[in-house]
Design an enzyme around this catalytic site. Structure first.
Site, PDB file in Angstrom:
ATOM      1  N   HIS A1114       0.846  -1.201   0.000  1.00 63.15           N
ATOM      2  CA  HIS A1114       0.000   0.000   0.000  1.00 63.15           C
ATOM      3  C   HIS A1114       0.883   1.254   0.000  1.00 63.15           C
ATOM      4  O   HIS A1114       1.068   1.892   1.037  1.00 63.15           O
ATOM      5  CB  HIS A1114      -0.945  -0.011   1.207  1.00 63.15           C
ATOM      6  CG  HIS A1114      -2.052  -0.996   1.090  1.00 63.15           C
ATOM      7  ND1 HIS A1114      -2.034  -2.208   1.750  1.00 63.15           N
ATOM      8  CD2 HIS A1114      -3.207  -0.982   0.384  1.00 63.15           C
ATOM      9  CE1 HIS A1114      -3.127  -2.883   1.463  1.00 63.15           C
ATOM     10  NE2 HIS A1114      -3.869  -2.161   0.638  1.00 63.15           N
ATOM     11  N   THR A1117       3.146   3.477  -5.473  1.00 63.93           N
ATOM     12  CA  THR A1117       3.161   2.659  -6.684  1.00 63.93           C
ATOM     13  C   THR A1117       1.806   1.971  -6.870  1.00 63.93           C
ATOM     14  O   THR A1117       1.260   1.915  -7.981  1.00 63.93           O
ATOM     15  CB  THR A1117       4.283   1.616  -6.607  1.00 63.93           C
ATOM     16  OG1 THR A1117       5.524   2.284  -6.347  1.00 63.93           O
ATOM     17  CG2 THR A1117       4.394   0.836  -7.900  1.00 63.93           C
ATOM     18  N   HIS A1118       1.267   1.424  -5.790  1.00 61.85           N
ATOM     19  CA  HIS A1118      -0.069   0.815  -5.845  1.00 61.85           C
ATOM     20  C   HIS A1118      -1.111   1.847  -6.253  1.00 61.85           C
ATOM     21  O   HIS A1118      -1.990   1.569  -7.083  1.00 61.85           O
ATOM     22  CB  HIS A1118      -0.414   0.207  -4.489  1.00 61.85           C
ATOM     23  CG  HIS A1118      -1.873  -0.133  -4.327  1.00 61.85           C
ATOM     24  ND1 HIS A1118      -2.474  -1.163  -5.025  1.00 61.85           N
ATOM     25  CD2 HIS A1118      -2.839   0.437  -3.554  1.00 61.85           C
ATOM     26  CE1 HIS A1118      -3.752  -1.218  -4.692  1.00 61.85           C
ATOM     27  NE2 HIS A1118      -3.993  -0.257  -3.807  1.00 61.85           N
ATOM     28  N   GLN A1318      -3.448 -17.606  -2.542  1.00 59.26           N
ATOM     29  CA  GLN A1318      -3.824 -17.002  -3.814  1.00 59.26           C
ATOM     30  C   GLN A1318      -4.910 -17.806  -4.521  1.00 59.26           C
ATOM     31  O   GLN A1318      -5.760 -17.228  -5.209  1.00 59.26           O
ATOM     32  CB  GLN A1318      -2.598 -16.860  -4.709  1.00 59.26           C
ATOM     33  CG  GLN A1318      -1.558 -15.895  -4.169  1.00 59.26           C
ATOM     34  CD  GLN A1318      -2.167 -14.544  -3.819  1.00 59.26           C
ATOM     35  OE1 GLN A1318      -2.748 -13.880  -4.665  1.00 59.26           O
ATOM     36  NE2 GLN A1318      -2.043 -14.159  -2.566  1.00 59.26           N
TER      37      GLN A1318
END
Length: 1371
Positions: A1114, A1117-1118, A1318
């Site tokens: 967070h 870039t995010h 994931q």
């Protein structure tokens, strides 16, 4: 089933039934295998009949039998209710046990059944020295029929005798006491140990006549002993002579009733009571010969009751009654009620019987006694108490058990203890062999005599008569308890007295003391003397339900009595002028309280004074408005005079609240108390602040006027305007408000009443006033500041004393201020001295407020009104007086009017010291001045008609005044109503402002772009941020972050929100010769939003800096990736969304700020750790609230000039803010599944995107999809995002472990498998959500959904590599 009909109870029937029984017994004997004609023998030689086989099994359960109608009970034939026969084994002996009962014994027989089941459990009961031998019991329980049927006793004896003989049973479980006399001889004849359930002692005498009979019941003679002991204890304190009347009534021909009451008499005599009378009667005799037996004869029973408590008894006659009767007490209680009897106590045999349930109204404080009580907490190996057995009965059999079950349960248990005790030193015990011989039976009988056992019935031990003396009887008393207090256990507090409407009755255990639930109440409330403040209600004695309840009642309101034991039946009324203060039961009356209220006459005076001030203020305001065109009014600065009027009225309004008074405090009265200083303080500031400002302005203008330099422009002469001195008014008001606010918050004034005199804790005289803890300090600060203001006003009045009163009114103001000083100095000490007297205090305060404001208004306005009136009568005095030699005061400096500025010019031209003007021009100017100073200033055309013709040609330049040639033009412009055109300040600022970057009038290039390391990098960044590249789903934000030196959000935000101007600026910077029109983009800067690009970039720069770069995921870039992903999804949608520019801008702005200042931990972590953020936002979307709040705080901070919406219409700003807030809050992952479901529902509606609200929901959903798009990107990017998010999860897990919090899912670095986490996330969250989005945007279904599916297969493959043995289905 064998049933036998009931035979009438006569001699013939009995004979026939006996013959039938004998015949039946004979047939059974003949059919037996034993020798015929053998007489009945003890157990060792008994006959082997087959009676048990002839008895059918009962078709009803024990409880069902008790519920049968009487006619069915009478026809019920003998049947076997239980036959528990365990199989014998090598080391196990089976002992027969017989239990025969009539129907009327109720459910007690199930107690023996429960006991045998528990004893037989497992190996059984261990006996012998090594406890390697066991005993089990063969229980045969038979219901022998209805005890009321003819010949039942013979039938009961036959069945019992036959079963004991047939089974060779050494033990008999005694039936209820109704048939004990039948069972007793059977036990003696067959030498079987018989445990009887009989209370009277005569049943067991003499013991040697039937040595096998034992009694489990406690001696019923002990039932009343608890009441006797309580009387003895009470008499030791209250009646040492022990001459309290004792009256004993009992049924003489009944062993139980006679022996019970006689035992009470013996105990009373032993305790020393002397006044004992006995009233005994034969219930079946007819003493008065009226043909009615005594037990049913109300006359006979009434005479007995009269002997116990006569109708003419003295007031202090309180007998203790002992009543041993079955039903006769009903008549006795009613007679005692009519006789107004007030017993000390009543002990009644039936108090613990079913009679109590039928007569609940008679129960309060009634004493009783019995064998057992549920509160007794004796226990054994199976149950901690008898109550637990009853609970077990409910669970096992489905009904509430009774005392009989407890006793029946204990009998087999005692037999088991008997065998254990008899064989405790025997190596090879054989009970059946011992019971088969006379010697063995005698030894075992003697072992039973010395048995001592702890059971749920209590300790069991036998005396020389073989009856139970292990414990005493259970003494009880019916006591009222508060609702919810009594639950069958120990008491929580003492029982409630005389509160029957709010109490529940319970038959409480009061003896033995160690087991007691409550203490005995003695004497009864009825016998208690009526204390002072109460009287004996004779009507209640005859009408209340129980004669043991107190008939003492509290004296009603406003009555009293001082005597003890008031039996007169009434209380005395209070004298006139006194009261009991709303209380009952008083011994004296209290004089009515004197509240020392302000007299009505003074209140009228106060309201009249306020009305006078209101009228004066209204008159002054009307006069000011009607004379607003007068130059004398204009130069008096009417704006400030209006404030003076309003301030005086507000200050005077405090008079209304000074008269508020009340008996007790309330919110309204407290508010009135605090309103007084507020109104007075604010009114003073509003009134005296303008006076000070007026004087200050006059002084400053006067100083400027002394220069008399015409070279000074009119504008510079008017520099001292209202705006320049209005700050003084604000400062005074703010200081007053600060003091009042601190007062309100720290120590608010509240209404209090100080008691001057009191009686019995009640005030008889008091005075009420408004007070607070620190009122002296705050009042001193308030008055001190006001005195300081008054002193300043005096100084300014002195400094402006030389200015004519037409301008300054210095003399009047100084007089008003001086008078106010005097009022304050005189009022303060007078108020302190008269504080205790409300009337004096009130009139002093009201007078001070009135005089202060009235004098100010009078001195300020009356001279001016006279002056204006004189000017209207004499035109020569119409203008202000400029004759002062020491002062030249420009008129326009006071009024601020251009017309008066023209008058000032004329005054300077007409100065009597100037001889430069021809006489003709001087006269023309005088006429102009007259026109300017008269009439309505706004009727310019009318004034223009009177303009002298020579004025238009007037032109003059003198050395002395330096009057400009345009002076006459200025007069013409002002006089003719021609406004001088000036450019407004706002237009000047707007003209000076830099054009919106990127608009057609200019280009804004991001400084960071210009500062990139090389031209090659600039070109590459320009290509990456082109409109075409920004639409790519495989956009690599990591490369951009590297190229831009860690500024991804700034560049992406500028490129997307600043398009097409940003792309145009980059192309120009890279040397391309292009036109703006050739670029695509949102064009927010040229739309009606008018977003300034330089401000936008400043804002993006600050927001980017506020993202925490140390966060693995967070961070800025995010945020840049989310903005680009959102933009790409919007472009995939084409024109299908029909979104407006405002909506597109709002959703893109939300993407920029959606995670600003993210701490790197989840909402769940914030809530569990109780962080400051969680507490501020109440655990509700904690981080999302923080993000959007921070974004707008930065934007709207006036110190930073970051408001990108400053040119947007206010209504649109509110709309954008609302949409951004909703969108950011919508990114909360806890709302994911709800959001997906709602979007699915919206998609079912026809033309759903045409609705603005639904369309915004879709845009928020697209933002949410962009926020979680990491696993929807091509595999290299998705793996990078996965590594980053897992790193952040593990950091959070480490913190949770360190803080001792539960570690969140997927946050434990030692147990979490990346592939596992994931797979679930993609399969159940990402893929379904993007499939829904594909239904809205077809390109998403074609381009993005396959990538998500491919990523899922990748992680499934990785999971198999991590754990090769995992099954496919689990993945």
């Amino acid at each position: 089933m064998w049933r036998q009909k009931q035979v009438p109870m006569d001699i013939t029937g009995c004979a026939l039934r006996s013959a039938f029984l004998l015949l039946f017994m004979g047939l059974v004997v003949m059919a037996s295998s034993g020798p015929s004609g053998t007489a009945a023998q003890p157990l060792a030689t008994g006959t082997a009949t087959r009676l048990l086989a002839t008895l059918p099994s009962c078709t009803h359960s024990t409880y069902e039998v008790t519920q049968l109608p009487p006619e069915e009970k009478s026809e019920l034939a003998p049947c076997v209710i239980a036959n528990i026969k365990p199989e014998p084994s090598e080391n196990t002996t089976v002992i027969p046990l017989v239990h025969v009962t009539p129907i009327s014994c109720g459910v007690g027989r199930d107690g023996a059944l429960t006991s045998v089941k528990l004893l037989n459990a497992g190996h059984g009961v261990p006996i012998g020295f090594a406890k390697d031998h066991f005993v089990k019991f063969h229980l045969v329980s038979v219901i022998a029929g209805d005890a009321r049927a003819d010949g039942y006793h013979e039938q009961h004896e036959y069945i019992l005798r036959g079963l004991v003989e047939e089974l060779q049973a050494p033990y008999i479980v005694g039936s209820c006491s109704f048939v004990a006399s039948v069972e007793k001889p059977v036990a003696g004849d067959l030498e079987a140990i018989y445990m009887a359930q009989v209370g009277p002692p005569s049943f067991y005498l003499p013991s040697n006549s039937n040595p096998f009979v034992f009694g489990i019941h406690i001696n019923s003679d002990t039932y009343p002993l608890a009441n006797v002991q309580a009387l003895d204890f009470w008499a030791a304190k209250k009646n040492p002579a022990r001459d309290i009347p004792i009256r004993v009534m009992y049924r003489e021909q009944s062993e139980f009733f006679r022996s019970t009451c006689q035992s009470a008499i013996r105990a009373l005599q032993k305790s020393g009571f002397t006044n004992i009378e006995t009233m005994k009667f034969d219930p079946l005799e007819d003493d008065n010969g009226d043909g009615i037996v005594n037990e049913l004869d109300a006359i006979t029973l009434g005479e007995i009751a009269d002997k116990a408590c006569p109708p003419d008894h003295p007031p202090n006659f309180h007998p203790a009654l002992f009543v041993c009767t079955r039903t006769e007490q009903d008549v006795m209680f009613e007679r005692w009620r009519q006789n107004r009897c007030r017993p000390t106590s009543i002990w009644l045999t039936a108090a613990t019987w079913t009679w109590a349930a039928r007569n609940p109204e008679l129960l309060p404080y009634l004493h009783g006694g019995g064998q057992w009580h549920p509160a007794l907490d004796y226990g054994d190996e199976n149950f901690a108490s008898g109550k637990e057995l009853l609970q077990h009965t409910y669970q096992e059999y489905g009904y509430n058990g009774t005392y009989d079950q407890v006793v029946s349960y204990v009998v087999p248990y005692l037999y088991a203890k008997h065998l254990q005790n008899a064989y405790k030193v025997t190596t090879h015990p054989n009970p059946l062999e011992d019971f088969a011989t006379a010697e063995g039976r005698e030894r075992l009988r003697r072992d039973m005599m010395v048995l001592t056992a702890d059971t749920i019935f209590g300790k069991v031990a036998f005396d020389q008569n073989q009856r139970n003396v292990g414990r005493g009887a259970a003494g009880t008393q019916w006591l009222p308890f508060e609702k919810g207090e009594f639950s069958g256990g120990r008491r929580k507090k003492e029982p409630a007295f005389n509160n029957q409407s709010d109490a529940v009755l319970a038959n409480a255990l009061v003896s033995p003391l160690l087991q007691a639930e409550a203490s005995i109440v003695l004497p009864s409330p009825s016998a208690e003397e009526c204390v002072q403040g109460s009287f004996l209600n004779h009507t209640a004695l005859k009408t209340q339900s129980s004669i043991l309840l107190s008939a003492c009642e509290l004296c009603p309101f406003d009555t009293y009595i001082t005597r003890d034991n008031n039996v007169a039946g009434f209380c005395s009324p209070c004298p006139v002028g006194s009261t009991t203060k709303g209380r009952k039961g008083q011994t004296e009356c209290i004089p009515n309280e004197e509240f020392n209220y302000i007299s009505q006459g003074l209140l009228v005076v106060g309201y009249t004074l306020f009305g006078t001030i209101t009228f004066v203020c209204l008159v002054m305001a009307i006069w000011l408005w009607s004379h607003q065109t007068s130059v004398l009014v204009r130069i008096s600065q009417p704006q400030l005079l209006v404030l003076v009027i309003f301030g005086c009225w507000i200050s005077s309004l405090s008079i209304v609240f000074l008269g508020v008074q009340a008996e007790v405090a309330s919110d309204m009265v407290n508010a009135a108390c605090m309103a007084t200083p507020w109104l007075y303080g604010v009114g003073f500031a509003v009134a005296y602040g303008p006076l000070l400002a007026k004087l200050l302005r006059i002084m400053l203008v006067s100083r400027a006027g002394r220069k008399k330099q015409m070279g000074k422009s009119a504008r510079s002469q008017r520099a001292v305007g209202l705006k320049e001195v209005s700050g003084l008014v604000g400062i005074i008001l703010i200081i007053q408000l600060a003091i009042l606010t601190a007062w309100q918050l720290d120590s608010p004034i509240q209404w209090t009443r100080e008691v001057i005199e009191e009686v019995d804790g009640f005030a008889t005289e008091s005075v009420g006033r408004c007070e607070s803890d620190h009122q002296n300090a705050y009042f001193g600060a308030l008055v001190g500041f006001q005195l300081l203001c008054l002193l300043g006003a005096l100084v300014l009045s002195y400094q402006t004393r030389h200015i004519h009163s037409d301008f300054a009114e210095s003399g009047c103001i100084s007089l008003a201020v001086a008078f106010t000083f005097e009022v304050v100095l005189l009022t303060a000490p007078t108020f302190v001295l008269a504080r205790e007297n409300n009337n004096v205090s009130y009139i002093v305060r009201v007078g001070a407020v009135f005089v202060q404001n009235f004098v100010v208004l009078l001195l300020l306005f009356v001279p001016k009104m006279i002056r204006v009136r004189e000017s209207m009568k004499s035109p020569s005095t119409r203008g202000p007086n400029f004759s002062s030699e020491s002062t030249y005061l420009p008129l326009a400096s006071i009024t601020g009017s251009k017309w008066d500025e023209a008058t000032d010019i004329l005054n300077r031209m007409l100065d009597e010291n100037s001889n430069d003007l021809p006489q003709e021009q001087r006269e023309d100017l005088q006429k102009v001045k007259h026109v300017l100073l008269s009439g309505d200033r706004e009727k310019k055309q009318n004034k223009l008609m009177h303009l002298p013709g020579g004025l238009a040609r007037f032109s003059l330049t003198t050395a002395r005044f330096s009057v400009k040639k345009q002076s006459n033009m200025f007069l013409l412009q002002e006089y003719g109503g021609i406004d001088v055109t000036r450019r407004s300040v706002s237009s000047e600022i707007e003209a000076m402002e830099e054009p919106a970057g990127g608009s057609s009038s200019g280009v804004y290039l991001l400084p960071e772009f210009e500062a990139l390391a090389s031209q090659a990098i600039k070109t590459r960044v320009s290509i990456m941020l082109s409109w075409h590249a920004l639409k790519r789903w495989d956009f690599n934000v990591f490369d951009l972050c590297h190229l831009t030196d860690g500024n991804p959000l700034l560049f992406v935000g500028w490129a997307v929100l600043g398009s097409p101007h940003s792309q145009y600026a980059m192309a120009r910077a890279c040397g391309e010769d292009v036109d703006l029109d050739s670029f695509e983009g949102y064009n927010f800067s040229d739309s009606d939003l008018k977003i300034p690009l330089h401000t936008l970039c400043d804002y993006l720069r600050v927001i980017q800096d506020d993202y925490i770069s140390a966060n693995p995921y967070h961070n800025e870039t995010h945020a840049a990736d989310v903005v680009q992903s959102l933009h790409a999804l919007l472009q995939m949608s084409g024109e299908e969304l029909h979104a407006s520019k405002l909506e597109i801008f709002s959703i893109l702005l939300a993407a920029v700020v959606h995670d600003v200042q993210h701490p790197g931990s989840s909402n769940a972590f914030q809530a569990n750790a109780r962080t400051d953020l969680a507490l501020i936002y109440n655990d509700n979307s904690i981080l999302e609230n923080k993000h959007v709040s921070h974004a707008f705080v930065k934007m709207f901070d006036t110190k930073t000039n970051l408001n990108i919406l400053r040119k947007v219409d206010r209504s649109k700003v509110a709309k954008i803010r609302n949409k951004v807030i909703k969108a950011v809050l919508h990114t909360d992952m806890s709302l994911h599944f709800k959001t997906v479901s709602e979007i699915k529902g919206d998609m079912m509606e026809e033309d759903y995107l045409s609705d603005e609200e639904t369309r915004w929901d879709v845009l928020m959903y697209i933002l949410h999809m962009a926020d979680i798009s990491g696993q929807a990107k091509p595999r290299p990017l998705s793996i990078l995002w996965t590594d980053r998010v897992m790193d952040e999860f593990f950091v959070q897990g480490d913190k949770e472990k360190q803080l001792g919090l539960p570690i969140s899912p997927n946050c434990n670095r030692h147990t979490t498998l990346k592939a596992d986490s994931q797979i679930g996330f993609v399969k159940f969250v990402i893929l379904p959500a993007y499939e829904v989005l594909g239904g809205i945007i077809p390109q998403v279904k074609e381009r993005v959904v396959p990538i998500v599916a491919d990523n899922l297969e990748y992680w499934v493959h990785q999971r198999k590599l991590e754990s090769p043995d995992i099954e496919e289905s689990t993945v």
